[in-house]
Design an enzyme around this catalytic site. Structure first.
Site, PDB file in Angstrom:
ATOM      1  N   LYS A 103      13.029  20.297 -11.763  1.00 23.50           N
ATOM      2  CA  LYS A 103      13.841  19.186 -11.245  1.00 23.50           C
ATOM      3  C   LYS A 103      12.978  17.939 -11.035  1.00 23.50           C
ATOM      4  O   LYS A 103      13.366  16.829 -11.397  1.00 23.50           O
ATOM      5  CB  LYS A 103      14.512  19.605  -9.932  1.00 23.50           C
ATOM      6  CG  LYS A 103      15.644  20.585 -10.171  1.00 23.50           C
ATOM      7  CD  LYS A 103      16.119  21.286  -8.908  1.00 23.50           C
ATOM      8  CE  LYS A 103      17.105  22.390  -9.326  1.00 23.50           C
ATOM      9  NZ  LYS A 103      17.473  23.288  -8.249  1.00 23.50           N
ATOM     10  N   GLN A 150      17.244  23.873  -1.952  1.00 22.93           N
ATOM     11  CA  GLN A 150      17.045  24.905  -2.976  1.00 22.93           C
ATOM     12  C   GLN A 150      17.436  26.273  -2.416  1.00 22.93           C
ATOM     13  O   GLN A 150      16.940  26.687  -1.371  1.00 22.93           O
ATOM     14  CB  GLN A 150      15.572  24.887  -3.433  1.00 22.93           C
ATOM     15  CG  GLN A 150      15.256  25.834  -4.554  1.00 22.93           C
ATOM     16  CD  GLN A 150      15.939  25.449  -5.876  1.00 22.93           C
ATOM     17  OE1 GLN A 150      16.005  24.276  -6.240  1.00 22.93           O
ATOM     18  NE2 GLN A 150      16.465  26.429  -6.575  1.00 22.93           N
ATOM     19  N   ASP A 165      24.563  18.189  -5.359  1.00 24.90           N
ATOM     20  CA  ASP A 165      24.817  19.532  -5.894  1.00 24.90           C
ATOM     21  C   ASP A 165      26.288  19.919  -5.675  1.00 24.90           C
ATOM     22  O   ASP A 165      26.692  21.037  -6.006  1.00 24.90           O
ATOM     23  CB  ASP A 165      23.905  20.533  -5.175  1.00 24.90           C
ATOM     24  CG  ASP A 165      23.432  21.642  -6.099  1.00 24.90           C
ATOM     25  OD1 ASP A 165      23.699  21.546  -7.311  1.00 24.90           O
ATOM     26  OD2 ASP A 165      22.820  22.603  -5.605  1.00 24.90           O
TER      27      ASP A 165
END
Ligand code: NAP
Length: 286
Positions: free
Chosen positions: A53, A97, A120
Protein backbone atom coordinates in the site's frame (compact mmCIF):
# COMPACT_ATOMS: atom_id res chain seq x y z
CA UNK A 1 -13.63 -16.32 -24.10
CA UNK A 2 -11.75 -13.23 -23.01
CA UNK A 3 -9.53 -13.00 -19.97
CA UNK A 4 -10.12 -9.95 -17.81
CA UNK A 5 -6.64 -8.58 -17.21
CA UNK A 6 -6.54 -7.00 -13.75
CA UNK A 7 -2.89 -5.98 -14.10
CA UNK A 8 -3.64 -3.99 -17.23
CA UNK A 9 -6.70 -2.26 -15.77
CA UNK A 10 -4.91 -1.59 -12.50
CA UNK A 11 -1.93 0.02 -14.29
CA UNK A 12 -4.27 2.23 -16.35
CA UNK A 13 -6.16 3.36 -13.24
CA UNK A 14 -2.96 4.07 -11.31
CA UNK A 15 -1.69 6.23 -14.16
CA UNK A 16 -4.94 8.15 -14.19
CA UNK A 17 -4.83 8.65 -10.38
CA UNK A 18 -1.20 9.83 -10.69
CA UNK A 19 -2.09 12.42 -13.30
CA UNK A 20 -5.06 13.71 -11.28
CA UNK A 21 -2.87 14.03 -8.17
CA UNK A 22 -0.29 16.03 -10.14
CA UNK A 23 -3.02 18.33 -11.44
CA UNK A 24 -4.48 18.82 -7.96
CA UNK A 25 -1.07 19.65 -6.52
CA UNK A 26 -0.71 22.39 -9.13
CA UNK A 27 -4.17 23.72 -8.26
CA UNK A 28 -3.84 23.69 -4.47
CA UNK A 29 -0.24 24.88 -4.16
CA UNK A 30 1.32 21.47 -3.57
CA UNK A 31 -0.79 20.35 -0.61
CA UNK A 32 -0.52 16.61 -0.50
CA UNK A 33 -3.18 13.95 -0.48
CA UNK A 34 -2.32 11.56 2.33
CA UNK A 35 -3.10 7.98 3.33
CA UNK A 36 -2.42 6.67 6.83
CA UNK A 37 -2.21 2.97 7.60
CA UNK A 38 -2.48 1.78 11.19
CA UNK A 39 -0.76 -1.54 11.79
CA UNK A 40 -1.16 -3.14 15.20
CA UNK A 41 1.27 -6.00 15.94
CA UNK A 42 3.60 -7.76 13.54
CA UNK A 43 1.54 -10.25 11.54
CA UNK A 44 3.88 -11.08 8.61
CA UNK A 45 1.13 -11.14 5.94
CA UNK A 46 -0.18 -7.75 7.12
CA UNK A 47 3.34 -6.31 6.93
CA UNK A 48 3.56 -7.34 3.25
CA UNK A 49 0.10 -5.86 2.48
CA UNK A 50 1.03 -2.61 4.23
CA UNK A 51 4.31 -2.34 2.32
CA UNK A 52 2.41 -2.77 -0.97
CA UNK A 53 0.00 0.00 0.00
CA UNK A 54 2.82 2.43 0.91
CA UNK A 55 4.63 1.60 -2.33
CA UNK A 56 1.49 2.27 -4.37
CA UNK A 57 1.17 5.68 -2.69
CA UNK A 58 4.78 6.53 -3.61
CA UNK A 59 4.16 5.46 -7.20
CA UNK A 60 1.30 7.93 -7.69
CA UNK A 61 2.82 10.80 -5.69
CA UNK A 62 0.55 10.39 -2.67
CA UNK A 63 1.83 11.07 0.85
CA UNK A 64 1.64 8.02 3.11
CA UNK A 65 2.19 7.45 6.80
CA UNK A 66 2.56 4.16 8.62
CA UNK A 67 1.43 4.22 12.25
CA UNK A 68 2.90 1.10 13.88
CA UNK A 69 1.59 0.04 17.26
CA UNK A 70 2.70 -2.89 19.44
CA UNK A 71 0.57 -6.06 19.53
CA UNK A 72 -0.36 -5.48 23.18
CA UNK A 73 -1.77 -1.98 22.54
CA UNK A 74 -4.99 -1.28 24.43
CA UNK A 75 -8.28 -0.33 22.79
CA UNK A 76 -7.79 3.21 24.13
CA UNK A 77 -4.31 3.54 22.59
CA UNK A 78 -5.51 2.48 19.12
CA UNK A 79 -8.60 4.66 19.48
CA UNK A 80 -6.39 7.66 20.34
CA UNK A 81 -4.35 7.16 17.15
CA UNK A 82 -7.52 6.98 15.04
CA UNK A 83 -8.86 10.16 16.65
CA UNK A 84 -5.53 11.94 16.03
CA UNK A 85 -5.61 10.96 12.35
CA UNK A 86 -9.27 12.02 12.09
CA UNK A 87 -8.15 15.50 13.16
CA UNK A 88 -4.93 15.62 11.11
CA UNK A 89 -5.26 17.90 8.06
CA UNK A 90 -2.41 16.09 6.26
CA UNK A 91 -4.34 12.83 6.30
CA UNK A 92 -7.07 12.44 3.69
CA UNK A 93 -7.87 8.81 4.37
CA UNK A 94 -6.90 6.00 6.69
CA UNK A 95 -7.20 2.29 7.04
CA UNK A 96 -6.87 0.04 10.03
CA UNK A 97 -5.01 -3.02 8.78
CA UNK A 98 -6.94 -6.16 9.70
CA UNK A 99 -6.87 -8.59 11.35
CA UNK A 100 -6.24 -6.93 14.71
CA UNK A 101 -4.87 -8.83 17.71
CA UNK A 102 -7.72 -10.86 19.28
CA UNK A 103 -8.21 -8.63 22.35
CA UNK A 104 -9.19 -5.61 20.19
CA UNK A 105 -12.69 -5.14 18.77
CA UNK A 106 -12.35 -4.53 15.03
CA UNK A 107 -15.93 -3.41 14.73
CA UNK A 108 -15.72 -0.78 17.49
CA UNK A 109 -12.34 0.57 16.34
CA UNK A 110 -13.25 0.73 12.64
CA UNK A 111 -16.29 2.73 13.52
CA UNK A 112 -14.18 5.45 15.16
CA UNK A 113 -12.77 6.35 11.73
CA UNK A 114 -14.37 9.55 10.46
CA UNK A 115 -16.60 8.39 7.56
CA UNK A 116 -15.13 11.02 5.22
CA UNK A 117 -11.67 9.45 5.80
CA UNK A 118 -12.89 5.84 5.57
CA UNK A 119 -11.16 4.89 2.31
CA UNK A 120 -11.79 1.19 2.95
CA UNK A 121 -15.57 1.74 3.02
CA UNK A 122 -15.98 -0.19 6.26
CA UNK A 123 -17.71 2.26 8.63
CA UNK A 124 -21.47 2.23 9.13
CA UNK A 125 -21.53 5.73 7.63
CA UNK A 126 -20.05 4.71 4.28
CA UNK A 127 -21.95 1.42 4.16
CA UNK A 128 -25.19 3.30 4.77
CA UNK A 129 -24.41 5.60 1.87
CA UNK A 130 -23.75 2.62 -0.40
CA UNK A 131 -26.96 0.87 0.72
CA UNK A 132 -29.01 3.98 0.00
CA UNK A 133 -27.44 4.48 -3.44
CA UNK A 134 -25.57 7.69 -2.57
CA UNK A 135 -21.97 8.57 -3.51
CA UNK A 136 -19.81 6.61 -1.13
CA UNK A 137 -16.35 5.26 -0.42
CA UNK A 138 -16.71 1.55 -1.11
CA UNK A 139 -14.66 -1.43 0.09
CA UNK A 140 -11.70 -1.77 -2.28
CA UNK A 141 -12.09 -5.36 -3.53
CA UNK A 142 -15.77 -5.18 -4.60
CA UNK A 143 -15.13 -1.74 -6.06
CA UNK A 144 -12.23 -3.23 -8.04
CA UNK A 145 -14.60 -5.86 -9.46
CA UNK A 146 -16.96 -3.12 -10.65
CA UNK A 147 -14.07 -1.24 -12.32
CA UNK A 148 -13.07 -4.42 -14.18
CA UNK A 149 -16.63 -4.91 -15.47
CA UNK A 150 -16.75 -1.25 -16.48
CA UNK A 151 -13.37 -1.34 -18.24
CA UNK A 152 -14.47 -4.28 -20.40
CA UNK A 153 -17.85 -2.63 -21.12
CA UNK A 154 -19.73 -5.60 -19.77
CA UNK A 155 -23.44 -4.75 -19.73
CA UNK A 156 -25.03 -5.00 -16.28
CA UNK A 157 -28.52 -3.53 -16.50
CA UNK A 158 -31.19 -6.24 -16.36
CA UNK A 159 -28.64 -9.03 -16.04
CA UNK A 160 -28.92 -11.71 -13.41
CA UNK A 161 -25.88 -11.45 -11.12
CA UNK A 162 -25.26 -14.26 -8.66
CA UNK A 163 -22.81 -13.49 -5.85
CA UNK A 164 -21.54 -16.51 -3.94
CA UNK A 165 -20.34 -15.35 -0.51
CA UNK A 166 -21.92 -12.80 1.82
CA UNK A 167 -19.00 -11.39 3.80
CA UNK A 168 -19.16 -7.76 4.92
CA UNK A 169 -15.86 -7.14 3.13
CA UNK A 170 -16.67 -8.59 -0.30
CA UNK A 171 -19.97 -10.41 -0.96
CA UNK A 172 -22.47 -7.97 0.55
CA UNK A 173 -21.01 -4.72 -0.84
CA UNK A 174 -20.50 -6.36 -4.24
CA UNK A 175 -24.17 -7.46 -4.31
CA UNK A 176 -25.22 -3.90 -3.45
CA UNK A 177 -22.97 -2.37 -6.13
CA UNK A 178 -24.45 -4.71 -8.75
CA UNK A 179 -27.96 -3.87 -7.55
CA UNK A 180 -27.16 -0.15 -7.84
CA UNK A 181 -26.23 -0.87 -11.48
CA UNK A 182 -29.68 -2.43 -12.06
CA UNK A 183 -28.67 -6.06 -12.03
CA UNK A 184 -31.11 -8.56 -10.59
CA UNK A 185 -29.03 -9.93 -7.75
CA UNK A 186 -29.06 -13.27 -5.94
CA UNK A 187 -26.73 -13.74 -2.97
CA UNK A 188 -25.68 -17.30 -2.08
CA UNK A 189 -23.91 -18.60 1.01
CA UNK A 190 -22.98 -21.80 2.79
CA UNK A 191 -26.60 -22.68 3.46
CA UNK A 192 -28.00 -22.03 -0.02
CA UNK A 193 -29.96 -25.05 -1.32
CA UNK A 194 -28.81 -26.40 -4.66
CA UNK A 195 -26.13 -23.79 -5.15
CA UNK A 196 -25.13 -25.23 -8.54
CA UNK A 197 -28.66 -24.69 -9.92
CA UNK A 198 -28.69 -21.07 -8.71
CA UNK A 199 -25.19 -20.41 -10.07
CA UNK A 200 -26.21 -21.79 -13.48
CA UNK A 201 -28.82 -19.01 -13.77
CA UNK A 202 -26.16 -16.30 -13.58
CA UNK A 203 -25.30 -14.01 -16.46
CA UNK A 204 -22.63 -12.62 -14.13
CA UNK A 205 -21.25 -15.04 -11.57
CA UNK A 206 -19.09 -13.55 -8.79
CA UNK A 207 -17.43 -15.94 -6.38
CA UNK A 208 -15.91 -14.92 -3.02
CA UNK A 209 -15.90 -17.87 -0.66
CA UNK A 210 -12.27 -18.84 -0.01
CA UNK A 211 -12.49 -22.45 -1.28
CA UNK A 212 -9.97 -23.49 -3.94
CA UNK A 213 -11.51 -24.35 -7.36
CA UNK A 214 -14.98 -24.75 -5.82
CA UNK A 215 -16.93 -23.53 -8.87
CA UNK A 216 -16.74 -26.07 -11.67
CA UNK A 217 -17.95 -25.94 -15.29
CA UNK A 218 -21.26 -27.67 -14.49
CA UNK A 219 -22.17 -24.67 -12.26
CA UNK A 220 -21.73 -22.10 -15.04
CA UNK A 221 -24.12 -21.10 -17.83
CA UNK A 222 -22.67 -20.94 -21.38
CA UNK A 223 -21.45 -17.42 -22.06
CA UNK A 224 -21.56 -16.22 -18.44
CA UNK A 225 -19.13 -13.60 -17.11
CA UNK A 226 -17.17 -15.16 -14.24
CA UNK A 227 -15.45 -13.05 -11.58
CA UNK A 228 -13.23 -14.94 -9.17
CA UNK A 229 -12.36 -13.02 -5.99
CA UNK A 230 -10.86 -16.03 -4.19
CA UNK A 231 -7.20 -16.19 -3.20
CA UNK A 232 -6.59 -19.77 -2.22
CA UNK A 233 -3.90 -22.46 -2.44
CA UNK A 234 -4.33 -25.66 -4.45
CA UNK A 235 -3.08 -29.11 -3.39
CA UNK A 236 0.43 -28.16 -4.54
CA UNK A 237 0.37 -24.93 -2.56
CA UNK A 238 0.04 -22.83 -5.73
CA UNK A 239 -2.08 -19.67 -5.65
CA UNK A 240 -5.50 -20.23 -7.24
CA UNK A 241 -9.04 -18.91 -7.04
CA UNK A 242 -12.47 -20.16 -5.98
CA UNK A 243 -13.17 -21.08 -9.62
CA UNK A 244 -11.74 -24.07 -11.47
CA UNK A 245 -10.26 -21.86 -14.19
CA UNK A 246 -9.29 -24.61 -16.66
CA UNK A 247 -12.79 -26.08 -17.02
CA UNK A 248 -14.85 -22.89 -16.53
CA UNK A 249 -12.81 -20.81 -19.03
CA UNK A 250 -14.08 -23.04 -21.86
CA UNK A 251 -17.69 -22.15 -21.11
CA UNK A 252 -17.77 -18.47 -20.21
CA UNK A 253 -17.51 -15.23 -22.20
CA UNK A 254 -15.18 -13.43 -19.76
CA UNK A 255 -13.21 -14.66 -16.76
CA UNK A 256 -10.78 -13.21 -14.23
CA UNK A 257 -7.66 -15.33 -13.66
CA UNK A 258 -6.01 -15.87 -10.27
CA UNK A 259 -3.46 -14.42 -9.98
CA UNK A 260 -3.79 -11.36 -12.22
CA UNK A 261 -7.56 -10.71 -12.08
CA UNK A 262 -9.27 -9.09 -9.10
CA UNK A 263 -6.15 -9.19 -6.88
CA UNK A 264 -4.17 -6.34 -8.52
CA UNK A 265 -7.23 -4.06 -8.28
CA UNK A 266 -7.54 -3.94 -4.49
CA UNK A 267 -4.58 -1.68 -3.64
CA UNK A 268 -5.27 0.43 -6.71
CA UNK A 269 -8.82 1.06 -5.49
CA UNK A 270 -7.40 2.14 -2.12
CA UNK A 271 -5.39 4.96 -3.68
CA UNK A 272 -8.28 5.78 -5.99
CA UNK A 273 -10.61 5.97 -2.97
CA UNK A 274 -8.13 8.25 -1.19
CA UNK A 275 -8.19 10.59 -4.19
CA UNK A 276 -12.02 10.45 -4.20
CA UNK A 277 -12.08 11.20 -0.46
CA UNK A 278 -9.90 14.26 -1.09
CA UNK A 279 -12.28 15.48 -3.80
CA UNK A 280 -15.30 14.92 -1.53
CA UNK A 281 -13.56 16.84 1.29
CA UNK A 282 -12.56 19.66 -1.10
CA UNK A 283 -15.54 20.25 -3.39
CA UNK A 284 -13.92 23.41 -4.82
CA UNK A 285 -11.19 21.28 -6.45
CA UNK A 286 -12.21 19.46 -9.63
P1 NAP B 1 -15.21 -14.90 4.35
O1 NAP B 1 -15.37 -13.71 5.21
O2 NAP B 1 -14.62 -16.14 4.91
O3 NAP B 1 -16.63 -15.26 3.72
C1 NAP B 1 -16.82 -16.39 2.95
C2 NAP B 1 -18.24 -16.44 2.46
O4 NAP B 1 -18.35 -17.57 1.61
C3 NAP B 1 -19.28 -16.60 3.56
O5 NAP B 1 -20.39 -15.77 3.30
C4 NAP B 1 -19.66 -18.07 3.48
O6 NAP B 1 -21.02 -18.35 3.79
C5 NAP B 1 -19.46 -18.36 2.00
N1 NAP B 1 -19.15 -19.76 1.79
C6 NAP B 1 -18.18 -20.50 2.36
N2 NAP B 1 -18.25 -21.77 1.93
C7 NAP B 1 -19.27 -21.84 1.06
C8 NAP B 1 -19.84 -22.87 0.28
N3 NAP B 1 -19.37 -24.12 0.32
N4 NAP B 1 -20.90 -22.58 -0.50
C9 NAP B 1 -21.41 -21.33 -0.55
N5 NAP B 1 -20.91 -20.30 0.18
C10 NAP B 1 -19.86 -20.55 0.97
O7 NAP B 1 -14.32 -14.57 3.07
P2 NAP B 1 -14.04 -13.17 2.29
O8 NAP B 1 -13.24 -12.26 3.15
O9 NAP B 1 -15.28 -12.68 1.65
O10 NAP B 1 -13.05 -13.73 1.15
C11 NAP B 1 -13.47 -14.65 0.18
C12 NAP B 1 -12.30 -15.00 -0.72
O11 NAP B 1 -11.86 -13.82 -1.37
C13 NAP B 1 -11.06 -15.54 0.02
O12 NAP B 1 -10.41 -16.47 -0.81
C14 NAP B 1 -10.19 -14.32 0.18
O13 NAP B 1 -8.81 -14.64 0.28
C15 NAP B 1 -10.49 -13.59 -1.10
N6 NAP B 1 -10.24 -12.15 -1.04
C16 NAP B 1 -9.50 -11.63 -2.03
C17 NAP B 1 -9.24 -10.27 -2.04
C18 NAP B 1 -8.43 -9.69 -3.14
O14 NAP B 1 -7.83 -8.64 -3.00
N7 NAP B 1 -8.43 -10.33 -4.31
C19 NAP B 1 -9.73 -9.45 -1.02
C20 NAP B 1 -10.54 -10.01 -0.04
C21 NAP B 1 -10.79 -11.39 -0.06
P3 NAP B 1 -21.66 -18.12 5.28
O15 NAP B 1 -21.86 -16.65 5.40
O16 NAP B 1 -22.92 -18.88 5.21
O17 NAP B 1 -20.65 -18.67 6.24
Amino acid sequence: MQIIDGKLVSAALRESVKQKIQAIKLQNGGKSIGLAVILVGDDPASQVYVRNKMRACDEVGMYSRLVKLPADSTFEQVAAEIEALNADPDITGMILQLPLPKHLSEEKLVDLIAPQKDVDGCTYGQKGRLWTGRDSLVACTPLGVMRLLEYYNIPLEGKHAVVIGRSNLVGKPLAQLLLNKNCTVTVCHSRTSDLAAVARQADILCVAIGKAKFVTADMVKDGAVVIDVGMDRDEQGKLCGDVDFASVAEKCSYITPVPGGVGPMTVTMLISNTLDAYLMQNPSIN
